[in-house]
Scaffold this motif. Structure first.
Motif, PDB file in Angstrom:
ATOM      1  N   MET A 122       0.363  -1.507   0.055  1.00  0.00           N
ATOM      2  CA  MET A 122      -0.500  -0.071  -0.078  1.00  0.00           C
ATOM      3  C   MET A 122       0.478   1.022   0.630  1.00  0.00           C
ATOM      4  SD  MET A 122      -3.289   0.502   2.721  1.00  0.00           S
ATOM      5  CE  MET A 122      -4.043  -0.924   2.022  1.00  0.00           C
ATOM      6  N   SER A 123       0.854   1.903  -0.597  1.00  0.00           N
ATOM      7  CA  SER A 123       1.338   3.396  -1.228  1.00  0.00           C
ATOM      8  C   SER A 123       1.064   4.199   0.076  1.00  0.00           C
ATOM      9  CB  SER A 123       0.957   4.312  -2.182  1.00  0.00           C
ATOM     10  OG  SER A 123      -0.449   4.725  -1.948  1.00  0.00           O
ATOM     11  N   GLU A 124       1.689   5.496   0.385  1.00  0.00           N
ATOM     12  CA  GLU A 124       2.048   6.293   1.553  1.00  0.00           C
ATOM     13  C   GLU A 124       0.913   6.622   1.864  1.00  0.00           C
ATOM     14  OE1 GLU A 124       3.232   7.393   5.491  1.00  0.00           O
ATOM     15  OE2 GLU A 124       4.737   6.167   3.766  1.00  0.00           O
ATOM     16  N   VAL A 125       0.132   7.035   0.844  1.00  0.00           N
ATOM     17  CA  VAL A 125      -1.422   7.971   0.626  1.00  0.00           C
ATOM     18  C   VAL A 125      -2.110   7.036   0.340  1.00  0.00           C
ATOM     19  CG1 VAL A 125      -2.730   8.889  -1.452  1.00  0.00           C
ATOM     20  CG2 VAL A 125      -0.260   9.699  -1.528  1.00  0.00           C
ATOM     21  N   GLY A 126      -2.337   5.229   0.303  1.00  0.00           N
ATOM     22  CA  GLY A 126      -3.410   4.800   0.156  1.00  0.00           C
ATOM     23  C   GLY A 126      -3.014   4.329   1.917  1.00  0.00           C
ATOM     24  N   VAL A 127      -2.167   4.275   2.629  1.00  0.00           N
ATOM     25  CA  VAL A 127      -1.974   4.488   4.053  1.00  0.00           C
ATOM     26  C   VAL A 127      -2.701   5.651   5.088  1.00  0.00           C
ATOM     27  CG1 VAL A 127      -0.448   3.992   6.159  1.00  0.00           C
ATOM     28  CG2 VAL A 127       0.151   2.990   3.528  1.00  0.00           C
ATOM     29  N   ASP A 128      -2.326   6.339   4.496  1.00  0.00           N
ATOM     30  CA  ASP A 128      -3.032   8.176   5.058  1.00  0.00           C
ATOM     31  C   ASP A 128      -4.611   7.745   4.933  1.00  0.00           C
ATOM     32  OD1 ASP A 128      -0.379   8.711   5.909  1.00  0.00           O
ATOM     33  OD2 ASP A 128       0.086   9.990   4.584  1.00  0.00           O
ATOM     34  N   GLU A 129      -5.062   7.707   3.720  1.00  0.00           N
ATOM     35  CA  GLU A 129      -5.851   7.430   3.458  1.00  0.00           C
ATOM     36  C   GLU A 129      -7.206   6.427   4.467  1.00  0.00           C
ATOM     37  OE1 GLU A 129      -8.868   9.010   2.138  1.00  0.00           O
ATOM     38  OE2 GLU A 129      -7.464  10.830   1.438  1.00  0.00           O
ATOM     39  N   ALA A 130      -6.498   5.212   4.392  1.00  0.00           N
ATOM     40  CA  ALA A 130      -6.978   4.070   5.337  1.00  0.00           C
ATOM     41  C   ALA A 130      -6.883   4.408   6.708  1.00  0.00           C
ATOM     42  CB  ALA A 130      -6.557   2.652   5.194  1.00  0.00           C
ATOM     43  N   LEU A 131      -6.362   5.070   7.219  1.00  0.00           N
ATOM     44  CA  LEU A 131      -6.138   5.789   8.487  1.00  0.00           C
ATOM     45  C   LEU A 131      -6.828   7.157   8.861  1.00  0.00           C
ATOM     46  CD1 LEU A 131      -2.008   4.401   9.013  1.00  0.00           C
ATOM     47  CD2 LEU A 131      -4.380   3.557   9.745  1.00  0.00           C
ATOM     48  N   LYS A 132      -7.552   7.685   8.304  1.00  0.00           N
ATOM     49  CA  LYS A 132      -8.052   8.545   8.361  1.00  0.00           C
ATOM     50  C   LYS A 132      -9.779   8.228   9.784  1.00  0.00           C
ATOM     51  CE  LYS A 132      -7.126  12.126   4.272  1.00  0.00           C
ATOM     52  NZ  LYS A 132      -7.600  13.165   4.015  1.00  0.00           N
ATOM     53  N   LEU A 133      -9.450   9.335  10.726  1.00  0.00           N
ATOM     54  CA  LEU A 133     -10.730   8.638  11.197  1.00  0.00           C
ATOM     55  C   LEU A 133     -11.975   9.283  10.483  1.00  0.00           C
ATOM     56  CD1 LEU A 133     -12.164   8.403  14.129  1.00  0.00           C
ATOM     57  CD2 LEU A 133     -11.544  11.027  13.977  1.00  0.00           C
ATOM     58  N   ASP A 134     -12.339   9.729   9.844  1.00  0.00           N
ATOM     59  CA  ASP A 134     -13.320   9.988   8.853  1.00  0.00           C
ATOM     60  C   ASP A 134     -13.999   8.545   7.772  1.00  0.00           C
ATOM     61  OD1 ASP A 134     -14.463  12.012  10.209  1.00  0.00           O
ATOM     62  OD2 ASP A 134     -13.820  13.485   8.478  1.00  0.00           O
ATOM     63  N   ASN A 135     -12.974   7.943   7.363  1.00  0.00           N
ATOM     64  CA  ASN A 135     -12.810   6.814   6.945  1.00  0.00           C
ATOM     65  C   ASN A 135     -12.841   5.073   7.443  1.00  0.00           C
ATOM     66  OD1 ASN A 135     -12.416   8.034   4.785  1.00  0.00           O
ATOM     67  ND2 ASN A 135      -9.986   7.762   4.612  1.00  0.00           N
ATOM     68  N   GLN A 136     -12.953   5.365   8.531  1.00  0.00           N
ATOM     69  CA  GLN A 136     -13.612   4.518   9.294  1.00  0.00           C
ATOM     70  C   GLN A 136     -14.690   4.163   9.372  1.00  0.00           C
ATOM     71  OE1 GLN A 136      -9.964   2.812  10.368  1.00  0.00           O
ATOM     72  NE2 GLN A 136      -9.161   4.318   9.493  1.00  0.00           N
ATOM     73  N   VAL A 137     -15.258   3.154   9.316  1.00  0.00           N
ATOM     74  CA  VAL A 137     -16.568   2.244   9.493  1.00  0.00           C
ATOM     75  C   VAL A 137     -17.146   2.121  10.951  1.00  0.00           C
ATOM     76  CG1 VAL A 137     -17.988   0.108   9.688  1.00  0.00           C
ATOM     77  CG2 VAL A 137     -16.556   0.427   7.323  1.00  0.00           C
ATOM     78  N   CYS A 138     -15.956   1.548  12.649  1.00  0.00           N
ATOM     79  CA  CYS A 138     -16.160   2.211  13.298  1.00  0.00           C
ATOM     80  C   CYS A 138     -16.791   3.269  13.852  1.00  0.00           C
ATOM     81  CB  CYS A 138     -15.239   1.251  14.294  1.00  0.00           C
ATOM     82  SG  CYS A 138     -13.778   2.374  13.335  1.00  0.00           S
ATOM     83  N   PHE A 139     -15.709   4.536  13.626  1.00  0.00           N
ATOM     84  CA  PHE A 139     -16.663   5.995  14.394  1.00  0.00           C
ATOM     85  C   PHE A 139     -18.021   6.173  13.053  1.00  0.00           C
ATOM     86  CE2 PHE A 139     -15.838  10.934  13.204  1.00  0.00           C
ATOM     87  CZ  PHE A 139     -15.859  11.028  15.020  1.00  0.00           C
ATOM     88  N   ALA A 140     -17.530   5.848  12.407  1.00  0.00           N
ATOM     89  CA  ALA A 140     -19.312   6.303  12.215  1.00  0.00           C
ATOM     90  C   ALA A 140     -20.341   5.230  12.440  1.00  0.00           C
ATOM     91  CB  ALA A 140     -19.247   6.213  10.222  1.00  0.00           C
ATOM     92  N   VAL A 141     -20.026   4.001  13.158  1.00  0.00           N
ATOM     93  CA  VAL A 141     -21.309   3.383  13.454  1.00  0.00           C
ATOM     94  C   VAL A 141     -21.213   3.922  14.941  1.00  0.00           C
ATOM     95  CG1 VAL A 141     -21.722   1.355  14.789  1.00  0.00           C
ATOM     96  CG2 VAL A 141     -20.837   1.695  12.061  1.00  0.00           C
ATOM     97  N   SER A 142     -20.206   3.975  15.897  1.00  0.00           N
ATOM     98  CA  SER A 142     -20.223   4.876  17.029  1.00  0.00           C
ATOM     99  C   SER A 142     -21.249   6.007  16.997  1.00  0.00           C
ATOM    100  CB  SER A 142     -18.530   4.767  17.420  1.00  0.00           C
ATOM    101  OG  SER A 142     -18.477   5.824  18.856  1.00  0.00           O
ATOM    102  N   VAL A 143     -20.554   6.635  16.000  1.00  0.00           N
ATOM    103  CA  VAL A 143     -21.394   7.982  16.463  1.00  0.00           C
ATOM    104  C   VAL A 143     -22.676   8.314  15.804  1.00  0.00           C
ATOM    105  CG1 VAL A 143     -21.199  10.329  15.148  1.00  0.00           C
ATOM    106  CG2 VAL A 143     -18.638   9.529  15.840  1.00  0.00           C
ATOM    107  N   ALA A 144     -23.219   7.490  14.711  1.00  0.00           N
ATOM    108  CA  ALA A 144     -24.541   7.304  14.631  1.00  0.00           C
ATOM    109  C   ALA A 144     -24.693   6.244  15.581  1.00  0.00           C
ATOM    110  CB  ALA A 144     -24.832   6.169  13.151  1.00  0.00           C
TER     111      ALA A 144
END
Length: 149
Positions: free
Chosen positions: A1-23
Motif C-alpha cells: 500500500m502506498s503512503e497515500v493509501g495508508v494515510d487514507e486508510a487511517l483517516k478517522l472519517d474513513n473508519q466504519v467503526c467511527f461512523a457506526v459509533s457516532v451514529a
C-alpha cells in the motif's frame, strides 16, 4: 500500500467503526426524549419490544433475541420489575429457567409506543425504504462479525 493509501486508510472519517459509533450515540440521543414519557431508557425499550412480541419469555431467550448476555439484561429486568412493568419467576417446569412476563401495566404501555418509531422516522427525515436498506446493511455487518473467529 502506498503512503497515500495508508494515510487514507487511517483517516478517522474513513473508519466504519467511527461512523457506526457516532451514529449509535446520535440515534440513542434521539430516542431519549421520545422514551421519557414512557418512563423507559433505550435499553429498557428494547427489552419491552421483545416482550411485546412474545411474553412470557425466559431470560436466556431474551438474551438471545437482544444479542446480550445475562449480566447486561438482568439489571434491566430488575428495574422494569420495580417499575411494575414485568414479573420474573422461576418456571414451575424447570427451576433453572427464569421466566419474564409482562404485567398488565407493561402490556398497556405498548399503546403509547407506536409514536416512538414514527417520531424517529420523522426526525431522521429519511424515506422508509432508505431506513429499511440501512437496517438490512447493518444486519449484514452484524452477521459478518459473527463469522470472525
Amino acid at each position: 500500500m502506498s503512503e497515500v493509501g495508508v494515510d487514507e486508510a487511517l483517516k478517522l472519517d474513513n473508519q466504519v467503526c467511527f461512523a457506526v459509533s457516532v451514529a449509535n450515540r446520535a440515534i440513542i440521543s434521539l430516542y431519549r426524549p421520545l422514551l421519557e414519557p414512557l418512563g423507559l431508557t433505550h435499553p429498557q425499550y428494547l427489552v419491552m419490544l421483545a416482550l411485546w412480541e412474545d411474553s412470557p419469555r425466559s431470560v436466556n431467550d431474551l438474551c438471545e433475541v437482544l444479542l446480550q448476555d445475562a449480566p447486561t439484561i438482568s439489571p434491566l429486568l430488575k428495574r422494569l420489575e420495580l417499575a411494575g412493568l414485568l414479573t420474573r419467576q422461576r418456571s414451575s417446569r424447570d427451576e433453572r429457567r427464569l421466566e419474564v412476563e409482562l404485567t398488565e401495566e407493561g402490556r398497556q404501555l405498548k399503546r403509547l409506543a407506536p409514536q416512538v418509531p414514527a417520531a424517529v422516522v420523522k426526525h431522521l427525515d429519511m424515506k422508509l425504504e432508505e431506513l429499511a436498506d440501512l437496517r438490512a446493511k447493518l444486519w449484514e455487518v452484524i452477521e459478518a462479525t459473527k463469522r470472525i473467529p
